[in-house]
Design a protein around this motif. Structure first.
Motif, PDB file in Angstrom:
ATOM      1  N   UNK A   1       0.867  -1.177   0.000  1.00  0.00           N
ATOM      2  CA  UNK A   1       0.000   0.000   0.000  1.00  0.00           C
ATOM      3  C   UNK A   1       0.905   1.229   0.000  1.00  0.00           C
ATOM      4  N   UNK A   2       0.887   1.969  -1.084  1.00  0.00           N
ATOM      5  CA  UNK A   2       1.733   3.154  -1.198  1.00  0.00           C
ATOM      6  C   UNK A   2       0.985   4.355  -0.620  1.00  0.00           C
ATOM      7  N   UNK A   3       1.620   5.032   0.323  1.00  0.00           N
ATOM      8  CA  UNK A   3       1.028   6.192   0.993  1.00  0.00           C
ATOM      9  C   UNK A   3       1.902   7.401   0.673  1.00  0.00           C
ATOM     10  N   UNK A   4       1.340   8.380  -0.009  1.00  0.00           N
ATOM     11  CA  UNK A   4       2.074   9.600  -0.331  1.00  0.00           C
ATOM     12  C   UNK A   4       1.374  10.785   0.327  1.00  0.00           C
ATOM     13  N   UNK A   5       2.137  11.826   0.602  1.00  0.00           N
ATOM     14  CA  UNK A   5       1.534  13.051   1.143  1.00  0.00           C
ATOM     15  C   UNK A   5       2.409  14.233   0.763  1.00  0.00           C
ATOM     16  N   UNK A   6       1.828  15.411   0.853  1.00  0.00           N
ATOM     17  CA  UNK A   6       2.546  16.651   0.593  1.00  0.00           C
ATOM     18  C   UNK A   6       2.977  17.254   1.919  1.00  0.00           C
ATOM     19  N   UNK A   7       4.289  17.438   2.095  1.00  0.00           N
ATOM     20  CA  UNK A   7       4.775  18.117   3.296  1.00  0.00           C
ATOM     21  C   UNK A   7       4.105  19.477   3.470  1.00  0.00           C
ATOM     22  N   UNK A   8       4.032  19.935   4.701  1.00  0.00           N
ATOM     23  CA  UNK A   8       3.690  21.338   4.925  1.00  0.00           C
ATOM     24  C   UNK A   8       4.631  22.207   4.078  1.00  0.00           C
ATOM     25  N   UNK A   9       4.072  23.239   3.465  1.00  0.00           N
ATOM     26  CA  UNK A   9       4.874  24.096   2.607  1.00  0.00           C
ATOM     27  C   UNK A   9       4.982  23.632   1.170  1.00  0.00           C
ATOM     28  N   UNK A  10       4.367  22.494   0.840  1.00  0.00           N
ATOM     29  CA  UNK A  10       4.547  21.885  -0.471  1.00  0.00           C
ATOM     30  C   UNK A  10       3.204  21.423  -1.048  1.00  0.00           C
ATOM     31  N   UNK A  11       3.174  21.276  -2.370  1.00  0.00           N
ATOM     32  CA  UNK A  11       2.022  20.664  -3.034  1.00  0.00           C
ATOM     33  C   UNK A  11       0.709  21.324  -2.690  1.00  0.00           C
ATOM     34  N   UNK A  12      -0.266  20.507  -2.304  1.00  0.00           N
ATOM     35  CA  UNK A  12      -1.600  20.997  -1.976  1.00  0.00           C
ATOM     36  C   UNK A  12      -1.807  21.170  -0.474  1.00  0.00           C
ATOM     37  N   UNK A  13      -0.750  21.033   0.308  1.00  0.00           N
ATOM     38  CA  UNK A  13      -0.845  21.221   1.753  1.00  0.00           C
ATOM     39  C   UNK A  13      -0.698  22.697   2.126  1.00  0.00           C
ATOM     40  N   UNK A  14      -1.054  23.017   3.381  1.00  0.00           N
ATOM     41  CA  UNK A  14      -0.884  24.387   3.872  1.00  0.00           C
ATOM     42  C   UNK A  14       0.579  24.793   3.811  1.00  0.00           C
ATOM     43  N   UNK A  15       0.818  26.098   3.617  1.00  0.00           N
ATOM     44  CA  UNK A  15       2.169  26.592   3.363  1.00  0.00           C
ATOM     45  C   UNK A  15       2.533  27.724   4.320  1.00  0.00           C
ATOM     46  N   UNK A  16       2.871  27.400   5.559  1.00  0.00           N
ATOM     47  CA  UNK A  16       3.303  28.451   6.480  1.00  0.00           C
ATOM     48  C   UNK A  16       4.614  29.085   6.019  1.00  0.00           C
TER      49      UNK A  16
END
Length: 256
Positions: free
Chosen positions: A51-66
């Motif tokens: 099961x491949x699990x990917x995510x966007x770090x904070x500050x990247x991609x579609x995640x929040x960007x503080x």
């Protein structure tokens, strides 16, 4: 993309396939899609029964960007990975990290070994301990008004990549300030899970994989032939070495 919450931030993630989970942790200025989906990693892992699990770090991609550098220390980014595993009900996974993602994976393997079966550190050698010497140049490159003003090769490389991916360059500059925090050599020696250190043969940013692998209690090394830092990510030989390593340390139980 579905979202999960961590430390007050909304972060994007995706999953594919069934079987034991492999948490894929992308590199600086990239995203889950760019680092793992577009390069064929997700397809490779799913095909091998994971099961491949990917995510966007904070500050990247579609995640929040503080824009606050305090948000990007490796321990804080590590907390996002734990929050995602909790959100998905994944108790025990393998880690696949590249570059900055490998640094986050190292902190995760050290602080939460009970959640980690094995780890792959791609594109991260002794900089895990020594830090990133080009960091200030990369920050200056991200904040420069024009690409044409940049002469430092690494700064140009990351500025071009950030522009290509449509990134928030101020968030990336904040991330670079603190995410490159070194890990203590003594802590590296106490990472007890099996680790594969895989680095491109001509990767001048990461340096050879053997010195870091030798420090790790259960470390192995693999040189990705003829690849530099940017071109090693989706390499077929890297994928083959990773699957062989996972087959020994975290098997999917899928029959060939």
């Amino acid at each position: 993309m579905p979202m999960f919450q961590s430390s007050g931030y909304s972060l994007a993630y995706e999953t594919a396939g069934d079987g034991p989970g492999v948490l894929c942790i992308h590199g600086f200025a990239s995203s889950g899609k760019v680092n793992w989906i577009d390069t064929g990693w997700v397809e490779t892992l799913v095909g091998a029964g994971y099961r491949a699990i990917t995510f966007d770090h904070r500050g990247h991609g579609q995640s929040d960007k503080p824009h606050d550098p305090e948000a990007y220390y490796p321990e804080r980014m590590m907390e996002d990975a734990i929050a995602l595993l909790d959100h998905l009900g994944e108790e025990h996974v393998a880690l696949l990290g590249y570059s900055m993602g490998a640094r986050v994976a190292a902190f995760l393997a050290f602080h939460h070994p009970e959640r980690v079966a094995a780890a792959i550190f791609g594109g991260m050698g002794m900089n895990l301990i020594n830090g990133l010497t080009d960091g200030n140049d990369i920050i200056a490159g991200l904040r420069a008004p024009r690409l044409a003003d940049l002469t430092h090769p690494t700064a140009r490389q990351f500025r071009i990549f950030a522009d290509h991916t449509g990134s928030d360059r101020e968030a990336l500059a904040a991330c670079m300030e603190t995410s490159r925090q070194p890990m203590a050599r003594a802590d590296v020696r106490r990472i007890e899970v099996p680790v594969l250190v895989a680095i491109g043969e001509v990767d001048e940013m990461a340096a050879p994989p053997e010195p870091l692998a030798e420090l790790l209690p259960h470390g192995e090394s693999f040189v990705i032939p003829r690849r530099d830092h940017m071109r090693a990510t989706g390499d077929t030989k890297f994928k083959a070495a990773a699957l062989e390593f996972l087959g020994r340390t975290f098997p999917s139980h899928r029959k060939p």
